[in-house]
Design an enzyme around this catalytic site. Structure first.
Site, PDB file in Angstrom:
ATOM      1  CD  GLU A  33     -15.216  52.404  -2.244  1.00 24.88           C
ATOM      2  OE1 GLU A  33     -15.404  53.291  -3.102  1.00 24.88           O
ATOM      3  OE2 GLU A  33     -16.075  52.059  -1.401  1.00 24.88           O
ATOM      4  CG  LEU A  81      -6.452  78.300  30.309  1.00 24.08           C
ATOM      5  CD1 LEU A  81      -7.747  77.524  30.163  1.00 24.08           C
ATOM      6  CD2 LEU A  81      -6.637  79.733  29.834  1.00 24.08           C
ATOM      7  CE  LYS A 111      -6.091  72.117  32.119  1.00 22.79           C
ATOM      8  NZ  LYS A 111      -5.145  71.001  31.855  1.00 22.79           N
ATOM      9  CB  CYS A 423       7.401  29.238  29.843  1.00 22.01           C
ATOM     10  SG  CYS A 423       6.153  30.056  30.863  1.00 22.01           S
TER      11      CYS A 423
END
Length: 656
Positions: A33, A81, A111, A423
Site C-alpha cells: 500500500e 562533553l 552515548k 570458481c
C-alpha cells in the site's frame, strides 16, 4: 479531488506511515500500500511539479551529486562533553553538583557512537542539517540527512524556528551486512559503525547515502523560538510529541542509582540496535545548568562516562580461508570460544597476508583479542611466551581452496585473488558480468534468475547458459513456458554478438569494454588472441605489461580452456566484425561534447574506433578534435584555449 489537495493528502498519509514505521517501530501500513501511494504521489508531482510540498517523502532521495559541502555556522554551538573513565571520576562529578544543588536530578542516557548533527526547522519544515564540525562550524549535509526516514520532514505544532541535536548512526545489522558485502568484493572493511556512518553521511551523492540505511536519535533542543522549558526531560517529551525519534533516558537523583544505571547500560548494550561507547550524565534542571556554567571547552553540568574496551586472551585453533564473490581470499582465525562485550566470540578477522605476517600469527598461538568498535573481533597481539614449539609460520595458499585455480596478488593492494573463471564462489558475479549490457547483453537474466539456476545446479560456468533446456528454465516461473522461451531466445541471439563483447564478457582482469574492442580489432578472432605472445599483446594500443600478462594467465587456466571449448561448441561467435581496414583516424583522439542531434555518442564512438581512432572524456593537449553539439560548455571553451580544432556535427559527418 483537486491535484493540490490530493498531493497534500498523500504527503500526510505517507509521512504518518514513515513515523509509525521508523520512529515508533509499529508499522500500520502494508509495504504494498505504501509503495502504491508513493508511486501515485510521484506521478502527481511529475505532472504538477509546482504543487510538490517541501516535506514530501519523494524528496528523501533526490537531487544531483554535490562537488563539495557548504560550510554552516551553528546558531547555537554544538559543545562536546568532558570524558570520565572511572567510577571515582564519575562520583566526583555527581558529588560536585550535589554540593551546589542537593536536590539535583540527572538524566542518564546511552552515548551513541555516531556523528553529531544539528537539524533546523522553519515553521515545522525541515530546511537544513549540518554536521558538528568543530562545534562552531559544520558542513551542510541536508540532502543526505533527508534520506534518513526517522528524521521528520515536517513536524506538528511547531515553533517558527526549531533547532535540535541528534546522533546519526548505522544500525548494527546494516553495518554487518555492509561489511559482508565489502569483504566479498575485496574492499577494505569499515572498522566500526561510527566510521561507516560518518563516511555515509559525507557521501557527495545522496543516492549513495540512502543505500547505507542510516538512523538517528535526537537528544537535545538547541533552540526553540518562543518556547521555554524548565528541564531536559520536559524538552525531550516536547520532541517526542513532535514525532522525533528521541533517545531513551532515565531521571535519577541518588548518585548511587546514577552509577548503577551507567553500568546497567554497559551490561545491556549488546541488545541495542546501535553501537554505544559510554553513557551521558546531564543535570536535568535547565536553571541549574545555567548556574553551573561552562568552561572554555565543556559544560560543567554534564559528563560522558567512557566504557573501557574489553580485551581477553584466547587460542587460535585454526585459520580458514573464505573466497568472496570477486575471488578475494579472506583469512579468518578460528579461536577458542571466549565471552567478549556481551557475546561469545569464535572467530576473528585476519584481513590479509600482510596482517598475519606483521603480527606473526600462527595456529596454536595465544592471542589478545577485542571487538574493534565493539563489533568486529580483532587480534591485537600474540603472547610469544605461550607459543607452542611446533607452531609454524602461516601463509595463504597459492591455489584457490574452492576450485584449485592459481591465486595472484592484486597489483594495487594486499589481497590475493582466485583467477579461476569457473570458481563456484564467484559464479553468480561472473555470470552477471557475462550477461550484462556491454558484454553479451542477454535480456531477462537478472540476479534472481541467475541465482536460481545456480541453486538448481543448471549452470556451473557462463558457457552453460548456452546448453539450458526449456524444462530447466520454465520451472523458474509458476506458468513459465512463455517466459522461458523468451529467455532462451535472448540467449540464442547473444551467440551472434561481436568478439569485442565476448572478450569483455570473459571477465579478464583489467580488460574492460574499451580494451575488448581494441583487442578484437587487433587480432580478428578469439583463437588469434589466445595464441598471442606477450610481445604481440603489448604492441596493441593501451595494452600494458600487466594487462597482457593477465590475458595470458587467464587463457592458460584449464577452467578457461574448457569454458572456451564449450562456447565454441555452442556456436558462440569468435570473430570480430570490427576489424580496422580504414585507418583514417589512426593516432587521433576525439572528444564528444554537448547535445548531439544527428547521431548518438555511441554511434559516433563506434565510427571513430572503426577507423582506428580513440574517444576520450576530457580535453587535453593530446586531443585531435572536439566534436560539439548544442550547449557544449566547458569542454568547448577548453578546446578554444588550447587551440584544438572544433568540429560541428556536419563537419564530423563529412569526415566519416
Amino acid at each position: 479531488m483537486e491535484p493540490k489537495e490530493k498531493i497534500r493528502l498523500l504527503t500526510e498519509q505517507l509521512n504518518a506511515a514513515n513515523y509509525q514505521y521508523y520512529v515508533l517501530d509499529n508499522p500500520q501500513m502494508l509495504d504494498f500500500e505504501y509503495d502504491h501511494l508513493l508511486r501515485e504521489l510521484e506521478e502527481l508531482e511529475t505532472a504538477y511539479p509546482e504543487l510538490a510540498l517541501p516535506e514530501s517523502p519523494t524528496q528523501r532521495v533526490g537531487g544531483q551529486a554535490l562537488s563539495q559541502f557548504e560550510k554552516v555556522t551553528h546558531q547555537v554551538p554544538l559543545m562536546s562533553l568532558q570524558d570520565v573513565f572511572s567510577e571515582e571520576e564519575l562520583e566526583d562529578f555527581l558529588n560536585r553538583v550535589k554540593l551546589s544543588y542537593p536536590s539535583a536530578a540527572f538524566s542518564v542516557e546511552p552515548k551513541i557512537d555516531g556523528l553529531s548533527v544539528a537539524l533546523e526547522y522553519e515553521n515545522g519544515i525541515f530546511v537544513r542539517g549540518a554536521t558538528r564540525g568543530d562545534g562552531l562550524v559544520g558542513e551542510d549535509v541536508t540532502s543526505n540527512l533527508k534520506t534518513i526516514h526517522s528524521i521528520p520532514m515536517a513536524i506538528p505544532n511547531a515553533p517558527s524556528r526549531l533547532i535540535v541535536r541528534g546522533e546519526v548512526f548505522m544500525p548494527k545489522r546494516v553495518f554487518h551486512a555492509l561489511n559482508e558485502e565489502r569483504e566479498s568484493l575485496g574492499q577494505a572493511l569499515f572498522a566500526n559503525p561510527r566510521n561507516a556512518a560518518a563516511g555515509s553521511l559525507r557521501q557527495l551523492d545522496p543516492k549513495l547515502a540512502a543505500q547505507r540505511k542510516l538512523d538517528i536519535l535526537i537528544f537535545n533542543v538547541q533552540f526553540a523560538e518562543g518556547v521555554t522549558f524548565e528541564s531536559h526531560e520536559e524538552s525531550l517529551n516536547y520532541l517526542r510529541e513532535r514525532h522525533f525519534k528521541v533517545i531513551d533516558n532515565q531521571i535519577l537523583s541518588d548518585p548511587a542509582e546514577v552509577i548503577r544505571r551507567v553500568f546497567q547500560i554497559d551490561e545491556t548494550r549488546e541488545a541495542l540496535s546501535c553501537d554505544i561507547d559510554g553513557a551521558v550524565i546531564k543535570v536535568n534542571s535547565l536553571s541549574q545548568r545555567e548556574a553551573l556554567g561552562v568552561t572554555a571547552k565543556f559544560p560543567k553540568w554534564a559528563v560522558a562516562y567512557k566504557y573501557p574496551p574489553e580485551i581477553k586472551q584466547t587460542v587460535v585453533e585454526d585459520i580458514v580461508i573464505q573466497v568472496g564473490r570477486t575471488g578475494v581470499l579472506t583469512p579468518k582465525a578460528v579461536v577458542r570460544p571466549v565471552r567478549l562485550a556481551g557475546t561469545t566470540v569464535t572467530n576473528a578477522t585476519l584481513h590479509n597476508q600482510d596482517f598475519i605476517s606483521k603480527l606473526d600469527i600462527r595456529i596454536g598461538d595465544t592471542v589478545s583479542i577485542r571487538k574493534a568498535g565493539e563489533i568486529i573481533p580483532e587480534i591485537l597481539e600474540v603472547d610469544l611466551s605461550k607459543r607452542p614449539k611446533d607452531a609454524a609460520a602461516y601463509f595463504l595458499p597459492s591455489t584457490c581452496p574452492v576450485c584449485g585455480a592459481h591465486v595472484e596478488r592484486d597489483p594495487d593492494g594486499a589481497f590475493l585473488r582466485c583467477t579461476g573463471p569457473a570458481c563456484p564462489a564467484q559464479l553468480s558475479r561472473n555470470i552477471a558480468h557475462f550477461v550484462s549490457r556491454d558484454a553479451m547483453d542477454i535480456d531477462g537474466l537478472g540476479s534472481a534468475i541467475v541465482d536460481a539456476l545456480i541453486e538448481k545446479g543448471a549452470i556451473h560456468t557462463p558457457a552453460d547458459l548456452y546448453y539450458l533446456t526449456l524444462d530447466e528454465v520454465k520451472v523458474l516461473w509458476k506458468n513459465g513456458t512463455t517466459a522461458a522461451k523468451k529467455l532462451l531466445k535472448s540467449i540464442e541471439e547473444s551467440k551472434t554478438r561481436d568478439l569485442s563483447r565476448l572478450i569483455f564478457a570473459l571477465g579478464i582482469r583489467q580488460v574492460g569494454s574499451k580494451a575488448g574492442k581494441t583487442l578484437a580489432a587487433a587480432f580478428g578472432n578469439l583463437d588469434a588472441l589466445m595464441d598471442a605472445s606477450l610481445e604481440e599483446l603489448t604492441n596493441v594500443d593501451d595494452v600494458g605489461q600487466v594487462t597482457a600478462q593477465n590475458i595470458m594467465d587467464w587463457f592458460a587456466e584449464p577452467q578457461a580452456k574448457e569454458m572456451i571449448e564449450r562456447l565454441r561448441n555452442a556456436g558462440v561467435n569468435f570473430d570480430s566484425q570490427r576489424q580496422i581496414t580504414d585507418t583514417r583516424f589512426a593516432g587521433m583522439t576525439f572528444v564528444l561534447t554537448g547535445a548531439l542531434t544527428k547521431f548518438t555518442r555511441e554511434e559516433a564512438t563506434e565510427k571513430i574506433e572503426l577507423f582506428g581512432g580513440k574517444v576520450s572524456g576530457s580535453v587535453s593537449k593530446k586531443t585531435t578534435y572536439v566534436v560539439v553539439g548544442e550547449n557544449a560548455g566547458s569542454k568547448e571553451r577548453k578546446a578554444l584555449e588550447l587551440g584544438i580544432p572544433i568540429l560541428s556535427e556536419d563537419d564530423f559527418l563529412t569526415m566519416i
